[in-house]
Write a protein that holds these residues in place. Structure first.
Motif, short mmCIF file in Angstrom:
data_model
loop_
_atom_site.label_atom_id
_atom_site.label_comp_id
_atom_site.label_asym_id
_atom_site.label_seq_id
_atom_site.Cartn_x
_atom_site.Cartn_y
_atom_site.Cartn_z
N VAL A 200 82.92 0.19 128.76
CA VAL A 200 84.01 -0.44 129.88
C VAL A 200 84.76 0.96 129.87
O VAL A 200 84.99 1.41 131.29
N SER A 201 85.07 1.71 128.95
CA SER A 201 85.83 2.88 129.20
C SER A 201 84.91 4.08 130.03
O SER A 201 85.55 5.00 130.68
N SER A 202 83.90 3.92 130.12
CA SER A 202 82.88 4.91 130.64
C SER A 202 82.62 4.71 132.09
O SER A 202 81.81 5.23 132.76
N ILE A 203 82.94 3.28 132.66
CA ILE A 203 82.62 2.79 133.73
C ILE A 203 83.81 2.93 134.83
O ILE A 203 84.68 2.30 134.42
N ASN A 204 83.77 3.31 135.88
CA ASN A 204 84.63 3.50 136.91
C ASN A 204 85.23 2.00 137.41
O ASN A 204 84.35 1.05 137.42
N ASN A 205 86.35 1.83 137.59
CA ASN A 205 86.91 0.53 138.01
C ASN A 205 86.68 -0.54 137.10
O ASN A 205 86.70 -1.90 137.34
N ALA A 206 86.31 -0.38 135.78
CA ALA A 206 86.04 -1.44 134.72
C ALA A 206 87.07 -1.60 133.69
O ALA A 206 87.97 -0.45 133.48
N ARG A 207 87.40 -2.75 133.28
CA ARG A 207 88.64 -2.97 132.04
C ARG A 207 88.03 -4.23 131.65
O ARG A 207 87.34 -4.86 131.81
N MET A 208 88.74 -4.26 130.46
CA MET A 208 88.47 -5.60 129.43
C MET A 208 89.53 -6.34 129.34
O MET A 208 90.77 -6.04 129.33
N GLY B 97 81.97 -0.55 144.06
CA GLY B 97 83.27 0.06 144.19
C GLY B 97 84.32 -1.48 144.04
O GLY B 97 85.26 -1.03 144.42
N VAL B 98 84.01 -2.15 143.40
CA VAL B 98 84.89 -3.43 143.07
C VAL B 98 85.22 -3.35 141.48
O VAL B 98 84.70 -2.60 140.54
N LYS B 99 86.39 -4.24 141.32
CA LYS B 99 86.81 -4.21 139.90
C LYS B 99 85.80 -4.99 139.19
O LYS B 99 85.33 -6.18 139.38
N LEU B 100 85.27 -4.50 137.90
CA LEU B 100 84.42 -4.92 136.99
C LEU B 100 85.30 -5.12 135.79
O LEU B 100 85.82 -4.48 135.00
N ILE B 101 85.30 -6.75 135.33
CA ILE B 101 86.24 -7.15 134.33
C ILE B 101 85.16 -7.70 133.27
O ILE B 101 84.54 -8.67 133.39
N VAL B 102 85.50 -7.14 132.12
CA VAL B 102 84.71 -7.82 131.01
C VAL B 102 85.37 -8.56 130.24
O VAL B 102 86.58 -8.13 129.56
N LEU C 225 76.45 -2.68 133.81
CA LEU C 225 77.80 -2.41 134.64
C LEU C 225 77.40 -1.13 135.51
O LEU C 225 78.15 -1.19 136.59
N LYS C 226 76.58 -0.34 135.08
CA LYS C 226 76.25 0.69 135.99
C LYS C 226 75.48 0.19 137.23
O LYS C 226 75.53 1.18 138.31
N GLU C 227 74.75 -0.67 137.01
CA GLU C 227 74.11 -1.14 138.31
C GLU C 227 75.14 -1.96 139.22
O GLU C 227 75.14 -1.93 140.38
#
Length: 655
Positions: free
Chosen positions: A598-606, A545-550, A538-540
């Motif tokens: 997920v909580s530690s990455i900007n723009n990420a959610r689950m 700058g886009v939404k990262l959804i797990v 996720l860090k990569e």
């Protein structure tokens, strides 16, 4: 007075005991005895023994007469192998009719027919059946692959030995060395490229028979007769190595390949040390070993169908396996006493070899007809309910059908695009087959929302950046070294080509992490390693700058739900027997680790769809009239479409 058979004239009690150890190791492995992870190499022990004994008899006949009685040889093989095999085939097909679902009966019948025609190994290879894969435990005739290998060996070996054995001892030795080294070279190459070919086919296994034949030649037999302490040392060391191989080898190693050298050479050296009373022969001659050795063929035939059908009926507990073993001993003793021994010692059959050949042909025909008849009956009794279950569990996702799921050996990412041409947003799906299972629903959402869906999918390749030494392919039976490269290339394409609005990541999380939800054995990773790997991945992607959804991995029943439902319908049992407790299908520890990432990455959610798949306590096999699971861990296409609206709402909220 009945004539003494050639086998009886050259009987070695130590070899009989070695047969016992070989078959008991196989049974222990199949019955899940703890620590006997390499018991399957007992089959390799049998191959060496067969090569030794058969070649010894044939070479003695060639030396004495300059020719071979082919009818006599094949007649003896028919008497030895076919009566018990027919009994087990008919019994298995009959009981399987009442225990297994009709579509399973069809598969069983095909395997039985292939076995009757001495081609079970080729059939299993064509079906892409991995010996160690979980689904292999559903085939009552899986074990007959090794019998087919032996029977194929018997077809060409007498003529080969006659051809080279009549020339000279030197030519014989050279020819056998060519077989051993040539076959092993092929075995080695295939093990690391096409493992199933090396495992199932006769040519890559010929070196094991050839080594047995090599030690049956005169120079080795002469050495065996020479007394000396070195022979005793070699004998006991070989015995120790063979026993240790049953515990040190496991199904995660690249087998046969180099690994098989250990049990194969240990067996050959044990045969060479002979029956010296001060050697391992003292142990192998003991009555229990003689008992199981005499019945080894019958035990091998009976133990696996009993395990497969018995597990379907009563489960695979330790107590059940003890019961299965007792049944194996009883049935093998009965078939040995009532079939094997009377037919092998039949004076009427011994008078003319053609009688044994005719009997063998008749038994082969009966077994083949039994298989075909079983298939026909299964096809006839397949009703609409059975067909509906099979149809639901046989559907593959849109991406899979479109060739977008990269295979286990595909090194480069496959970029597939779904959705309308006038799209408003771009969603990239990155993951393994647990991501692929959602593509039909996601493509439908994309059409509905006016989005573009781009997929990068590879089987058994996690998105989490875990160490390359831990990415293991159960299908290939080796490390999937190309997975890391595939992931890097896929992420590079996303960065340079796709300009997405969101990246959706989905993967078989619990299947890669140590615990009750994985069958990766030593290649499973710790929760901490998985957490770090997901963080790196996720860090990569974060700089985009886009939404990262797990997408949280779906609950995993770890039993073949489709098979279970079909059996339940066939036997009149409630479908609820195929459901699983929620606590047995999810790993809270893995989920919590992924939430922390997920909580530690900007723009990420689950996104978590567990509540739509399972209730508070149970993960049903059927929900709202739809079959939930395609197999032991993937959702059906129909069920993902049932969740389409819930998934669409969660994605919209995330965007």
């Amino acid at each position: 007075m009945q004539p003494v058979s050639r086998a009886a004239a050259h009987f070695r009690a130590d070899v009989e005991g070695l047969r016992a150890i070989a078959v008991l190791s196989v049974v222990a492995f199949h019955y899940g005895v703890p620590s006997v992870t390499g018991g399957f190499v007992g089959v390799d022990v049998f191959f060496v023994i067969s090569g030794y004994l058969i070649s010894q008899l044939l070479l003695r006949e060639i030396a004495a007469t300059g020719k071979l009685d082919f009818l006599g040889f094949y007649g003896r093989r028919a008497k030895r192998l076919l009566p018990a095999a027919l009994a087990v085939t008919v019994a298995t097909l009959t009981i399987g009719y009442f225990v297994l679902a009709p579509f399973e009966q069809k598969g069983m019948a095909k395997s039985a027919t292939a076995s009757a025609l001495y081609a079970a190994n080729v059939w299993l290879l064509r079906q892409s059946t991995n010996y160690f894969a979980p689904e292999s435990s559903l085939n009552p005739f899986l074990h007959t692959w090794s019998l087919s290998v032996e029977e194929q060996f018997y077809l060409f070996w007498p003529a080969f030995l006659l051809l080279v054995g009549r020339i000279s001892q030197k030519v014989l030795l050279i020819a056998l060395l060519i077989v051993v080294f040539g076959s092993f070279a092929a075995c080695f190459h295939l093990t690391y490229g096409k493992q199933a070919w090396a495992f199932y086919l006769a040519p890559p296994r010929a070196w094991e028979f050839g080594l047995g034949a090599l030690i049956a030649t005169r120079p080795f037999e002469d050495w065996m007769r020479q007394p000396g302490s070195s022979r005793l040392i070699v004998g006991w060391l070989s015995f120790a190595v063979l026993i240790l191989s049953f515990f040190a080898i496991d199904g995660f190693m690249p087998f046969p390949g180099v690994v098989a050298i250990v049990p194969v050479f240990a067996t050959a050296l044990l045969l060479l040390t002979g029956d010296d009373p001060a050697g391992p022969s003292a142990l192998l001659r003991m009555r229990p070993f003689q008992f199981f050795g005499a019945r080894s063929y019958a035990i091998y035939l009976w133990h696996w169908p009993i395990a497969v059908l018995g597990t379907v009926l009563v489960g695979g507990t330790a107590l059940a396996h003890c019961l299965f073993f007792a049944m194996t001993v009883v049935l093998s003793s009965l078939s040995f006493a009532w079939l094997e021994r009377p037919i092998r010692s039949s004076y009427w059959l011994a008078q003319r070899s053609v009688r044994s050949i005719a009997m063998g042909g008749a038994l082969t025909l009966i077994a083949t007809v039994a298989g075909v008849l079983s298939f026909t009956i299964a096809q006839y009794v397949t009703d609409a309910a059975q067909a509906a279950i099979v149809a639901s569990t046989s559907k593959f996702s849109l991406a899979s059908e479109s060739g977008c799921l990269a295979g286990f050996t595909t090194p480069k990412p496959i970029r597939c695009v779904f959705g309308p041409s006038n799209y408003t947003k771009t969603i990239v799906l990155l993951g393994d087959s647990h991501a692929d299972q959602w593509t039909t629903a996601l493509a439908a959402i994309a059409e509905q929302k006016g989005w573009r869906l781009i997929t990068y999918l590879r089987a058994s390749c996690p998105v989490a950046d875990i160490p390359i030494s831990k990415v293991y392919s159960l299908r290939l039976r080796r490390l999937s070294t190309q997975c890391a490269s595939w992931r890097e290339q896929a992420i590079a394409k996303i960065k340079n080509q796709d300009t997405p609005d969101a990246i959706l990541l989905a993967q078989f999380s619990s299947g890669n992490v140590k615990g009750p939800f994985t069958n990766l054995g030593p290649h499973a990773v710790s929760v901490e390693t998985w957490e770090r790997g997901l963080f790196r991945a996720l860090k990569e992607l974060e700089p985009l700058g886009v939404k990262l959804i797990v997408l949280r991995d779906n609950p995993t029943p770890y039993h073949p739900v489709g098979n279970c439902l079909a059996r339940a319908e066939w036997r009149g049992l409630p479908f609820s027997t195929c459901s699983r407790s929620l606590s047995l299908t999810i790993s809270d520890e893995v989920f919590e680790a992924e939430q922390r990432v997920v909580s530690s990455i900007n723009n990420a959610r689950m996104i978590d769809l567990t509540s739509s798949i399972c209730t508070d306590l149970v993960c049903p096999a059927i929900r709202d009239g739809i079959v939930v699971y395609r197999d032991a861990n993937h959702l059906t296409v129909d069920f993902t479409l049932l969740l389409k609206d819930r998934l669409a709402a969660d994605l919209t909220a995330a965007l």
